[in-house]
Motif scaffolding. Structure first.
Motif, PDB file in Angstrom:
ATOM      1  N   THR A 356       9.774  29.000   5.998  1.00  0.00           N
ATOM      2  CA  THR A 356       8.939  29.144   7.192  1.00  0.00           C
ATOM      3  C   THR A 356       7.462  29.253   6.823  1.00  0.00           C
ATOM      4  O   THR A 356       6.596  28.654   7.469  1.00  0.00           O
ATOM      5  CB  THR A 356       9.367  30.385   7.991  1.00  0.00           C
ATOM      6  N   SER A 357       7.170  30.014   5.778  1.00  0.00           N
ATOM      7  CA  SER A 357       5.781  30.185   5.354  1.00  0.00           C
ATOM      8  C   SER A 357       5.202  28.886   4.819  1.00  0.00           C
ATOM      9  O   SER A 357       4.016  28.600   5.024  1.00  0.00           O
ATOM     10  CB  SER A 357       5.691  31.278   4.285  1.00  0.00           C
ATOM     11  N   TYR A 358       6.024  28.087   4.145  1.00  0.00           N
ATOM     12  CA  TYR A 358       5.570  26.784   3.644  1.00  0.00           C
ATOM     13  C   TYR A 358       5.126  25.909   4.813  1.00  0.00           C
ATOM     14  O   TYR A 358       4.090  25.242   4.759  1.00  0.00           O
ATOM     15  CB  TYR A 358       6.696  26.110   2.868  1.00  0.00           C
ATOM     16  N   TRP A 359       5.914  25.932   5.883  1.00  0.00           N
ATOM     17  CA  TRP A 359       5.547  25.162   7.084  1.00  0.00           C
ATOM     18  C   TRP A 359       4.277  25.726   7.708  1.00  0.00           C
ATOM     19  O   TRP A 359       3.402  24.975   8.160  1.00  0.00           O
ATOM     20  CB  TRP A 359       6.708  25.211   8.069  1.00  0.00           C
ATOM     21  N   MET A 360       4.148  27.058   7.729  1.00  0.00           N
ATOM     22  CA  MET A 360       2.959  27.676   8.319  1.00  0.00           C
ATOM     23  C   MET A 360       1.702  27.343   7.520  1.00  0.00           C
ATOM     24  O   MET A 360       0.631  27.149   8.099  1.00  0.00           O
ATOM     25  CB  MET A 360       3.151  29.200   8.392  1.00  0.00           C
ATOM     26  N   TYR A 361       1.824  27.245   6.200  1.00  0.00           N
ATOM     27  CA  TYR A 361       0.673  26.875   5.379  1.00  0.00           C
ATOM     28  C   TYR A 361       0.193  25.471   5.754  1.00  0.00           C
ATOM     29  O   TYR A 361      -1.006  25.217   5.838  1.00  0.00           O
ATOM     30  CB  TYR A 361       1.046  26.912   3.897  1.00  0.00           C
ATOM     31  N   GLY A 362       1.152  24.568   5.940  1.00  0.00           N
ATOM     32  CA  GLY A 362       0.790  23.223   6.356  1.00  0.00           C
ATOM     33  C   GLY A 362       0.113  23.213   7.717  1.00  0.00           C
ATOM     34  O   GLY A 362      -0.845  22.468   7.935  1.00  0.00           O
ATOM     35  N   LEU A 363       0.613  24.048   8.632  1.00  0.00           N
ATOM     36  CA  LEU A 363       0.020  24.134   9.963  1.00  0.00           C
ATOM     37  C   LEU A 363      -1.403  24.686   9.891  1.00  0.00           C
ATOM     38  O   LEU A 363      -2.316  24.180  10.558  1.00  0.00           O
ATOM     39  CB  LEU A 363       0.891  25.009  10.869  1.00  0.00           C
ATOM     40  N   LEU A 364      -1.610  25.731   9.082  1.00  0.00           N
ATOM     41  CA  LEU A 364      -2.948  26.308   8.937  1.00  0.00           C
ATOM     42  C   LEU A 364      -3.923  25.293   8.347  1.00  0.00           C
ATOM     43  O   LEU A 364      -5.087  25.211   8.763  1.00  0.00           O
ATOM     44  CB  LEU A 364      -2.886  27.552   8.050  1.00  0.00           C
ATOM     45  N   THR A 365      -3.454  24.515   7.372  1.00  0.00           N
ATOM     46  CA  THR A 365      -4.306  23.486   6.774  1.00  0.00           C
ATOM     47  C   THR A 365      -4.696  22.441   7.812  1.00  0.00           C
ATOM     48  O   THR A 365      -5.849  21.994   7.875  1.00  0.00           O
ATOM     49  CB  THR A 365      -3.585  22.809   5.603  1.00  0.00           C
TER      50      THR A 365
END
Length: 410
Positions: A356-365
């Protein structure tokens, strides 16, 4: 083959860890525990990710500088604000072992979204140098002599000739959206005209560097164009001096010579030292302490959740633990079962938390245009914190297990 699979499943059923047997006995409780650990992981990952946005982006310029050693002002903690006299760069250039000493100028400017210039009230025939009023954003200017490049960026070095035109700049395609859709406009028009610090500016090319929480984007221009904007005196103060050593020169020897030649007002640094200095400056900001506190809160939340799960599990199975004690099992062997459950929860909760955090990092980027990657170091750091979190919870829950007395249960 079927017999082998059947025997393997039977062996796993018989030899499965007692901690896993207890956790998997009640699927709903296990799911709640995994969700709690995953939520704690996501919170910690998010805080550390935001901290990375705060600190890692400040090293974008030092990471991409060309050179072996670098000169910076000794009186300021960051290259963005500090500068030293260009005379010292000439002195460094004369030191034995130094092949070249190239200056880099860093400043900021007000930038107008090119789409705002579509307003028909704007006279597009105005020449570079005319003043126009708009409500701007801010960009970071990186200026140098195109004949003496300072960046180890092939994309920039291939467009150096374009910087010689009056009012020309290269635009960072990884800039934030407030600066406008410059890459799209450039592909359509060939040249994009806008206003920077109330002066006509022409984007003639692109490069990729990245934005930060403090800088919405970067532009690169020649030192001549910088002088046209800010006056010739602006070139007398240098933010960074990139030093290139002669072939075969020993870095530490040359560094010692430079330090003995230059005054205390100038520091001689390696790339790693320059990056660490920039990070240390940002780390002193309150934002870093706030994000560290947020990560600590995520850790505490995880401890409480896992403790509640393990405490409830021990309480529900207290008669069974007491029976095992009556059969001769020691406290240490039973406590190992609780720790086993804690470790299993840590692993099971970390996996969905990481994904989930990996996906959130992509979203933040995507949302911020600030490069944020899931680094192995951060993932390992969070995994270790998760193990420690669950083990601490198990250690607290053990107090209940120590009270299991066969005489009281039966």
């Amino acid at each position: 083959m079927k017999r082998f699979l059947k025997s393997s499943l039977e062996w796993l059923q018989i030899n499965k860890p007692l901690g896993w047997a207890q956790l998997s006995h009640q699927k709903a409780r296990l799911l709640v525990a995994m969700t709690g650990v995953a939520f704690s992981n996501i919170l910690i990952f998010t805080q550390l990710g935001l901290r990375a946005l705060l600190f890692d982006g400040v090293t974008l310029v030092p990471e991409n500088l060309a050179g072996d050693l670098f000169l910076v002002s000794a009186y300021t903690p960051t290259i963005s604000f500090g500068s030293f006299s260009r005379v010292y760069l000439y002195q460094a250039d004369a030191v034995t072992g130094v092949a070249a000493a190239n200056p880099l100028y860093i400043s900021s400017a007000e930038w107008v979204n090119p789409e705002d210039l579509q307003n028909p009230s704007v006279d597009r025939t105005e020449e570079a140098g005319s003043e126009i009023d708009f409500f701007p954003s801010t960009v970071r200017i990186l200026a140098f002599n195109p004949a003496r490049p300072v960046f180890d960026m092939p994309e920039v070095n291939q467009q150096l000739d374009l910087l010689n035109a009056p009012g020309s700049v290269l635009f960072d395609r990884l800039s934030q959206d407030q600066l406008g859709p410059v890459p799209d406009l450039l592909s359509q028009q060939g040249v994009v005209s806008t206003v920077m610090s109330k002066r006509r500016t022409h984007v003639v090319g692109l490069f990729s560097l990245g934005s930060t929480m403090f800088d919405k984007g970067h532009v690169i221009m020649s030192d001549w164009n910088l002088a046209q904007r800010n006056g010739q005196d602006s070139l007398q103060q240098v933010n960074v001096g990139s030093l290139f050593l002669e072939a075969g020169a020993d870095l530490e020897t040359v560094r010692t010579r430079l330090q003995s030649t230059l005054p205390p007002a100038v520091k001689v640094m390696t790339r790693e030292e320059l990056m660490q200095s920039e990070q240390a400056f940002r780390a002193s900001f309150p934002e870093g302490k706030i994000l560290n506190f947020g990560a600590a809160i995520g850790f505490v939340v995880g401890v409480v959740i896992v403790y509640q799960v393990l405490y409830t599990d021990v309480s529900d199975h207290l008669p069974e633990y007491a029976t095992l004690k009556a059969m001769g099992y020691s406290d240490a062997s039973l406590l190992a079962v609780v720790l086993q459950e804690a470790v299993i929860l840590a692993v099971l909760g970390f996996v969905p938390g990481y994904i989930t955090s990996y996906w959130m990092y992509g979203l933040l980027t995507y949302l911020t245009k600030i490069p944020l990657t899931m680094r192995a170091g951060i993932a390992l750091q969070v995994f270790i914190l998760t193990l420690v979190m669950c083990v601490i919870s198990g250690a607290i829950a053990m107090n209940k297990l120590r009270s299991a007395d066969p005489a009281d249960v039966f």
